[in-house]
Scaffold this motif. Structure first.
Motif, short mmCIF file in Angstrom:
data_model
loop_
_atom_site.label_atom_id
_atom_site.label_comp_id
_atom_site.label_asym_id
_atom_site.label_seq_id
_atom_site.Cartn_x
_atom_site.Cartn_y
_atom_site.Cartn_z
N GLU A 80 -19.57 19.25 -18.48
CA GLU A 80 -19.41 17.64 -18.06
C GLU A 80 -18.53 17.51 -17.00
O GLU A 80 -18.91 16.91 -16.00
N SER A 113 -24.85 14.56 -23.26
CA SER A 113 -23.78 15.50 -23.63
C SER A 113 -23.70 15.58 -25.33
O SER A 113 -23.26 14.38 -26.05
N LEU A 118 -23.34 10.43 -21.53
CA LEU A 118 -22.22 10.63 -20.62
C LEU A 118 -22.33 9.89 -19.42
O LEU A 118 -23.22 10.17 -18.83
N ARG A 138 -18.95 7.07 -22.74
CA ARG A 138 -19.80 7.50 -23.58
C ARG A 138 -20.50 6.51 -24.36
O ARG A 138 -19.69 5.64 -24.94
#
Length: 266
Positions: A80, A113, A118, A138
């Protein structure tokens, strides 16, 4: 088997661990030591030692039965962080800024994610009434326009496996909070090539999204427009699709240029 063995190479133990992580990163389900032995042809003691090292470093974690492995939190966070801070981020951000200037509403770039969507980047409209969702935010996959696109491109077995372990929470009266209703919506998304979040996560918020084209037929990037329902209706949102698709193509071109082995990025 030969091609997988060739992947697990390197001049040092560290490089071989990284090569093994590359093989593991391609998997969409839990795996076992024996499965990796059969897949790669490497000796079982060697692979067992490598998996122990990756587990100790937080890159992998064991499932409840202790026989199956999956990606660890540290590895997911690393992925990420790379998505949010890589060298193409500035170029993508420029595309996003131009899109906001063109349509006048907030836009964002997203990635899948785990079982959430995300926000990798976001540019806000200058309009006084807006919903503020910063990069790093998120949202649930089932109540997100981008999330439906990511679900729609999955093979049915992979999607079923993911949704079986997700609580389809009802955030608003419009949230599709059961698998049957969500599957029906996913079929429409697959047919149309775009997806809505019509007040499914936050009351008064409408979103339309498309995927950024991927190099191998699947994509883990989406681009979306969000606005209050008092300014944006589904009919009006569909008028933004050409601009969204141009932006998606521009981002795909940026990523392709920055891909390893591309002479233009050298």
């Amino acid at each position: 088997m030969t091609s997988d063995v060739a992947k697990i190479d390197g001049d040092t133990p560290t490089m071989r661990l990284l090569a093994l992580l590359e093989v593991i990163a391609e998997k969409d389900q839990f795996f076992t030591l024996q499965g990796l032995v059969e897949e790669t042809g490497l000796p079982k003691p060697t692979l067992h030692r490598m998996l122990q090292q990756l587990e100790a470093a937080g890159m992998l974690q064991r499932d409840g039965d202790s026989r199956h492995y999956g990606t660890g939190m540290r590895l997911r966070r690393l992925a990420e962080t790379l998505l949010m801070n890589n060298t193409v981020h500035g170029a993508r951000h420029g595309v996003l800024s131009r899109l906001v200037e063109e349509i006048g509403e907030s836009c964002n770039i997203t990635a899948l994610s785990g079982n959430e969507v995300l926000y990798l980047d976001r540019v806000e409209t200058s309009a006084p009434l807006r919903f503020y969702l910063h990069p790093g935010s998120r949202v649930p996959v089932h109540a997100s326009a981008s999330g439906k696109l990511f679900l729609a491109q999955m093979p049915p077995a992979q999607r079923k496996r993911l949704l079986a372990h997700v609580t389809l929470e009802r955030f608003t009266p419009n949230t599709r909070a059961d698998v049957e209703a969500l599957e029906h919506e996913i079929e429409r998304v697959r047919r149309d090539g775009y997806a809505f979040d019509d007040e499914e996560f936050l009351p008064g918020l409408l979103c339309i999204a498309v995927l950024v084209p991927g190099s191998k037929g699947r994509s883990n990037l989406g681009i979306a427009v969000q606005a209050p329902t008092m300014r944006l209706t589904p009919e009006r949102a569909r008028e933004f699709l050409p601009a969204l698709q141009r932006a998606a193509e521009a981002i795909a071109a940026i990523d392709a240029e920055a891909a390893p082995g591309n002479s233009a990025s050298a």
